[in-house]
Design an enzyme around this catalytic site. Structure first.
Site, PDB file in Angstrom:
ATOM      1  N   LYS A  25      30.740  -8.014  65.293  1.00 42.46           N
ATOM      2  CA  LYS A  25      30.497  -9.201  66.128  1.00 42.46           C
ATOM      3  C   LYS A  25      29.053  -9.673  65.952  1.00 42.46           C
ATOM      4  CE  LYS A  25      33.837  -7.206  69.226  1.00 42.46           C
ATOM      5  NZ  LYS A  25      34.016  -6.240  70.329  1.00 42.46           N
ATOM      6  N   LYS A  54      26.554   8.251  69.871  1.00 42.06           N
ATOM      7  CA  LYS A  54      26.115   6.882  69.571  1.00 42.06           C
ATOM      8  C   LYS A  54      24.590   6.753  69.616  1.00 42.06           C
ATOM      9  CE  LYS A  54      30.422   4.901  71.421  1.00 42.06           C
ATOM     10  NZ  LYS A  54      31.034   4.058  70.370  1.00 42.06           N
ATOM     11  N   THR A  62      33.026  -1.847  66.098  1.00 44.35           N
ATOM     12  CA  THR A  62      33.462  -3.237  65.953  1.00 44.35           C
ATOM     13  C   THR A  62      32.398  -4.186  66.505  1.00 44.35           C
ATOM     14  OG1 THR A  62      34.755  -2.861  67.955  1.00 44.35           O
ATOM     15  CG2 THR A  62      35.964  -2.935  65.881  1.00 44.35           C
ATOM     16  N   HIS A  69      41.659   6.942  65.740  1.00 43.32           N
ATOM     17  CA  HIS A  69      40.396   6.258  66.049  1.00 43.32           C
ATOM     18  C   HIS A  69      39.222   7.204  66.271  1.00 43.32           C
ATOM     19  CE1 HIS A  69      42.148   2.186  66.768  1.00 43.32           C
ATOM     20  NE2 HIS A  69      43.216   2.905  67.083  1.00 43.32           N
ATOM     21  N   LYS A  88      27.231  -0.757  73.983  1.00 43.87           N
ATOM     22  CA  LYS A  88      28.443  -0.012  73.656  1.00 43.87           C
ATOM     23  C   LYS A  88      28.582   1.081  74.705  1.00 43.87           C
ATOM     24  CE  LYS A  88      26.590   0.875  69.585  1.00 43.87           C
ATOM     25  NZ  LYS A  88      27.361   0.917  68.351  1.00 43.87           N
ATOM     26  N   ARG A  89      29.714   1.806  74.719  1.00 49.34           N
ATOM     27  CA  ARG A  89      29.830   2.923  75.640  1.00 49.34           C
ATOM     28  C   ARG A  89      28.650   3.887  75.435  1.00 49.34           C
ATOM     29  NH1 ARG A  89      34.615   3.364  78.724  1.00 49.34           N
ATOM     30  NH2 ARG A  89      33.598   5.265  79.463  1.00 49.34           N
TER      31      ARG A  89
HETATM   32  C1  26Q Z   1      42.387  10.022  76.128  1.00 48.48           C
HETATM   33  C2  26Q Z   1      42.993  10.880  77.017  1.00 48.48           C
HETATM   34  C3  26Q Z   1      42.771  10.784  78.374  1.00 48.48           C
HETATM   35  C4  26Q Z   1      41.941   9.801  78.855  1.00 48.48           C
HETATM   36  C5  26Q Z   1      41.323   8.940  77.973  1.00 48.48           C
HETATM   37  C6  26Q Z   1      41.554   9.056  76.619  1.00 48.48           C
HETATM   38  C7  26Q Z   1      40.901   8.126  75.677  1.00 48.48           C
HETATM   39  C8  26Q Z   1      40.790   6.783  76.011  1.00 48.48           C
HETATM   40  C9  26Q Z   1      40.167   5.897  75.147  1.00 48.48           C
HETATM   41  C10 26Q Z   1      40.408   8.549  74.471  1.00 48.48           C
HETATM   42  C11 26Q Z   1      39.796   7.649  73.613  1.00 48.48           C
HETATM   43  C12 26Q Z   1      39.677   6.324  73.936  1.00 48.48           C
HETATM   44  C13 26Q Z   1      39.012   5.331  73.095  1.00 48.48           C
HETATM   45  C14 26Q Z   1      38.534   5.542  71.901  1.00 48.48           C
HETATM   46  C15 26Q Z   1      37.861   4.491  71.151  1.00 48.48           C
HETATM   47  O1  26Q Z   1      37.587   3.418  71.668  1.00 48.48           O
HETATM   48  N1  26Q Z   1      37.540   4.741  69.889  1.00 48.48           N
HETATM   49  C16 26Q Z   1      36.862   3.724  69.089  1.00 48.48           C
HETATM   50  O2  26Q Z   1      37.841   2.941  68.448  1.00 48.48           O
HETATM   51  C17 26Q Z   1      37.272   1.831  67.803  1.00 48.48           C
HETATM   52  C18 26Q Z   1      38.389   0.985  67.250  1.00 48.48           C
HETATM   53  O3  26Q Z   1      38.977   1.610  66.158  1.00 48.48           O
HETATM   54  C19 26Q Z   1      36.293   2.277  66.734  1.00 48.48           C
HETATM   55  O4  26Q Z   1      35.667   1.144  66.204  1.00 48.48           O
HETATM   56  C20 26Q Z   1      35.256   3.233  67.306  1.00 48.48           C
HETATM   57  O5  26Q Z   1      34.460   3.760  66.276  1.00 48.48           O
HETATM   58  C21 26Q Z   1      35.939   4.358  68.065  1.00 48.48           C
HETATM   59  O6  26Q Z   1      34.985   5.175  68.704  1.00 48.48           O
END
Ligand code: 26Q
Length: 843
Positions: A676, A570, A672, A373, A564-565
């Site tokens: 929406k 971004k 995503t 991702h 978004k975050r």
């Molecule tokens: C990893 C290690 C330790 C703590 C947290 C994490 C962690 C947690 C969540 C690393 C990444 C995430 C989330 C990533 C994420 O949401 N990526 C997004 O995924 C979406 C679905 O595929 C995409 O549409 C987005 O582009 C992408 O940024």
């Protein structure tokens, strides 16, 4: 290992449970309200009514869930286990009522309590067990799997505290714990009889059996219990109810017995705390890795519990022969977070069931599939070997063994190339050797996919180039999607009704049909109805913004939204620079062609992300200055919506005119939210990044506002990047920078935004904000021009919704199933709407 025997004892005549059908819904609601919850005063609290209704609906889900599981067994279905550290479910009530087709009955039952579903829904707390895109994707996928009748089980963690609640204090983000379980979670059913033991710590012994075979034994571990809580996942009007199994950590009984009996009461309690800490809180960062031990514990806890769950079921049904295991099971890894499952499955097969390494590896690499991702190199997960050795000593040995055998293959493929071995090794050497989790996931899986076309191409050409050279057939694309049930049918009833009037209501089940809307794009009376629907939705958002931000939005203005975050890539910063530019124009009286706008931003910053927090503060300060300036109010209003979450998006996306998707090209894997907004008829202003590219392809370049550098140009631009020069050359940008640098937005807070200003001016700015400013402003001018012609804008809006068919997660999941999982849909024909129970009544 002893085979578990499942003893089933069924009460005569009750195999199918007591009768529950439409006719009893009203009575069930009353019974739950008066007896289960012991309430009698209606109106005292909507919360109890919500709980009573949730329990009433849950009864119906439980019946169907049992039937679904029976079918999976009877049809001997191949199953997918979707492993994810995050499931961002949001609220469940409205979705369940829609999918079970109970809207009319529920509203009639609620009439007796003088209330309506919309009011009751508001009592439900979001299940915020995720950060953002990746977690919400998992939730959309579950809805689609159930709606397509696919046997898919979600495995996740039942965090006691989900994503933090965000509030604002003087424009700064404040994080507050999300105690979402405080009032109880009526949707879950615990199944302690299916608890699993998870090993941590200890060491590894070796022994030789009578046949002279060597075995490894993980001993003296400090075990933790994983207790499952099952959440039902209803399919759309098909009587299928799948399961999301969330694990909660608890102390084992030994803690209680040994330690308590030894008189070490407080030590025992301390140990208990340690065990329960594992599932206490969701880590709130959505990209960068920080190597926290507790996070690794969470990852192994989820992976081990879920693998054991599937293997135990297998042994129950098939005995200890694993020959066919891979024909019946797939594990889809949602990013690298659960990738340790690769090593865990090896451990269970080799250590617990004594398979040969090669047989176990065959099985593992035929059952694991990995979704990536992110393209940000800094977001790739790594764990130190020393931490692994302390926490998961046996797992580390297995990773080393996987690596040794893999590097032998690499040596064969690139003979004599030692650099290749170093580059591809699962272990990154250096001061502190690290395990590369993405490499473990790739080596252990038969499928590796990206989440949008560009993203997958960039993975193959960049991050995972060497792996692609080694195994080109493993790599594939699965462009993300979102569920049209939640993201159109449920969240936008006004527009949904209008759409169904025109093309029938089958689009909710088969979203490809939404393209029939195209026929009406130039129908002027339809356009008027389309606009009216938008105004109704805008009013809902006006009320929300007023309540949460104290800012007055106006439905007659354009609603320009970025939620978004908060992340530098971004580029919320680019958006706010444009807002400042509009403000500058207003101040200079340059308002020719300016369309009145309400600009809304929202999103959470990771608590430790300094720049993201500064950006939130900047947005708030800019909003404050602009909203207080009477000169601006007829042209421009700005708000930052605190605590952006799934439920907020359900109000926001139906009300949006312009969707901001402005990431630096090549950085957003997919996005995503963009989908929406499109489904709900927003137009996109965006870069050629992630799924924006596919959105533009689907709707046509004329109906999309494109700007900015392209991914393939980025390196070249960076090599000669000179923001100072760009600022000098572009008076719009110079004016904006001047306003910022003069402290116009921080009059009483000197130097507050220096770091933000310096980031924009830095020749090393990786996000190229200054570079894309000019083309962004010019695309925004096109937006104004288009919006000024309402008929034209409405046509484009209709065309966007009509072209959004491929962004249904049903399409995505069908592709996962066809290309990766190879599942057969469960039979739905023999299930009638009241499932088992009505058969019981009939007989
Ligand atoms: C990893 C290690 C330790 C703590 C947290 C994490 C962690 C947690 C969540 C690393 C990444 C995430 C989330 C990533 C994420 O949401 N990526 C997004 O995924 C979406 C679905 O595929 C995409 O549409 C987005 O582009 C992408 O940024």
């Amino acid at each position: 290992m002893a085979k578990q025997v499942e003893q089933v004892c069924v009460v005569k005549g009750w195999q199918e449970g007591p009768v529950i059908d439409e006719s009893t819904l009203k009575d069930d609601l009353t019974r739950h309200f008066y007896y289960t919850l012991g309430r009698d005063k209606v109106g005292e609290s909507q919360l109890y009514l919500y709980h009573a209704l949730a329990l009433t609906i849950r009864d119906r889900l439980v019946a169907r869930c049992r039937e679904t599981n029976k079918k999976i067994k009877q049809q001997k279905s191949r199953k997918t286990s979707y492993l994810s550290l995050e499931f961002l479910m949001g609220r469940a009530l409205g979705n369940a009522v829609l999918n079970l087709d109970l809207e009319d009955q529920v509203s009639s039952a609620l009439q007796e309590y003088c209330t309506k579903i919309e009011t009751i829904e508001d009592a439900e707390h979001d299940a915020g067990l995720g950060n953002g895109g990746l977690g919400r994707l998992a939730a959309c996928f579950l809805d689609s799997c159930a709606s397509l009748a696919l046997p898919v089980i979600g495995y996740g963690i039942r965090y006691e505290y989900g994503m933090f609640n965000q509030s604002m204090s003087d424009g700064n983000q404040i994080e507050q714990p999300d105690n979402w379980l405080r009032e109880g979670h009526p949707w879950e059913l615990s199944a302690p009889e299916h608890s699993k033991r998870i090993k941590f710590g200890g060491y590894v012994n070796s022994y030789t059996d009578k046949q002279g075979r060597e075995h490894r034994q993980w001993v003296s571990s400090h075990d933790v219990l994983a207790v499952p809580y099952d959440v039902p996942i209803p399919g759309y009007k098909n009587n299928i109810v799948n399961t999301l199994r969330l694990w909660k950590s608890e102390a084992t009984d030994e803690f209680n017995l040994t330690e308590f009996n030894a008189g070490s009461y407080s030590e025992a309690v301390a140990q208990k705390n340690l065990a329960e800490q594992i599932t206490m809180v969701l880590y709130p960062n959505d990209s960068s890795e920080n190597g926290k031990e507790l996070r690794l514990r969470q990852q192994y806890f989820l992976s081990s519990a879920s693998i054991q769950d599937i293997v135990d079921q297998w042994v129950n049904d098939h005995g200890e022969s694993f020959t066919d295991f891979a024909d019946y099971h797939v594990f889809q890894l949602n990013d690298t977070h659960p990738s340790i499952a690769v090593a865990e499955l090896m451990r269970v097969l080799v250590d617990d069931y004594e398979l040969d390494w090669d047989d176990a590896w065959q099985i593992t690499t035929k059952t694991m599939a990995y979704t990536n991702h992110t393209l940000l190199p800094e977001a790739l997960e790594k764990w130190s070997v020393s931490l692994f050795s302390k926490l998961l000593p046996r797992i580390l040995e297995i990773v080393f063994e996987i690596n040794a055998r893999f590097l032998a293959d690499v040596a064969q493929h690139w003979p004599g190339d030692v650099d290749k071995q170093r580059e591809l090794s699962l272990i990154e050497e250096g001061g502190e050797p690290q395990i590369r989790m993405a490499y473990l996931a790739i080596v252990g899986s038969y499928s590796v996919n990206g989440v949008a076309a560009l993203h997958t191409e960039l993975l193959k050409a960049g991050l995972f180039k060497e792996f692609y050279a080694l195994w080109p057939n493993k790599f594939n694309n699965k462009t993300n999607g979102v569920t049209p049930r939640r993201w159109l049918a449920h969240c936008n009833p006004t527009l949904s009704e209008l759409i169904s009037e025109k093309i029938g209501s089958d689009w909710v089940r088969d979203f490809a049909q939404i393209n029939q809307l195209r026929r009406f794009y130039d129908d002027t009376s339809f356009q008027t109805q389309w606009q009216d629907a938008k105004v109704i939705n805008k009013q809902r958002l006006v009320d929300l913004v007023k309540e949460r931000c104290g800012v007055e939005f106006d439905v007659s203005m354009m609603f320009d939204v970025q939620v978004k975050r908060i992340h530098e890539y971004k580029r919320q910063l680019l958006n706010i620079l444009h807002v400042i530019h509009l403000y500058d124009r207003i101040r200079r009286g340059d308002t020719q062609g300016l369309v009145p706008r309400c600009v809304l931003l929202g999103g959470k910053a990771a608590p430790g992300y300094y720049m993201a927090k500064k950006i939130i503060k900047l947005i708030n300060n800019v909003a404050d200055v602009i909203n207080k300036d009477p000169l601006a109010s007829s042209y421009l209003r700005v708000a930052f919506l605190p605590n952006y979450n799934v439920t907020a998006m359900e109000v926001i996306c139906p009300a949006t005119d312009l969707s901001e998707q402005v990431s630096t090209a090549g950085k957003e894997a997919s996005g995503t939210g963009n989908m929406k907004f499109m489904m709900n008829g927003a137009l996109t202003i965006g870069t050629l990044d992630g799924a924006n590219i596919e959105i533009r392809d689907a709707v046509g370049a004329d109906n999309f506002f494109l700007f900015g550098a392209e991914a393939h140009q980025i390196d070249d631009i960076k090599s000669r990047y000179n923001p100072a020069h760009l600022i000098e050359q572009n008076s719009d940008l110079a004016n904006v920078m001047h306003l910022l640098e003069s402290g116009h937005f921080n009059l009483f807070e000197p130097c507050l935004f220096d770091d933000v200003i310096n980031a924009i001016k830095s020749p090393h700015d990786p996000w190229l904000v200054a570079h894309d400013f000019e083309s962004y402003v010019s695309a925004q001018k096109q937006v104004d021009k288009a919006y000024a012609d309402q008929a034209y804008w409405t046509q484009m809006s209709i065309l966007n919704t009509a072209a959004s068919g491929i962004f249904s997660s049903d399409r995505t999941i069908s592709q996962y199933s066809d290309d990766i999982w190879h599942l057969t849909p469960l039979n739905t024909s023999d299930t009638d709407s009241t499932t088992a129970t009505s058969k019981a009544t009939k007989s």
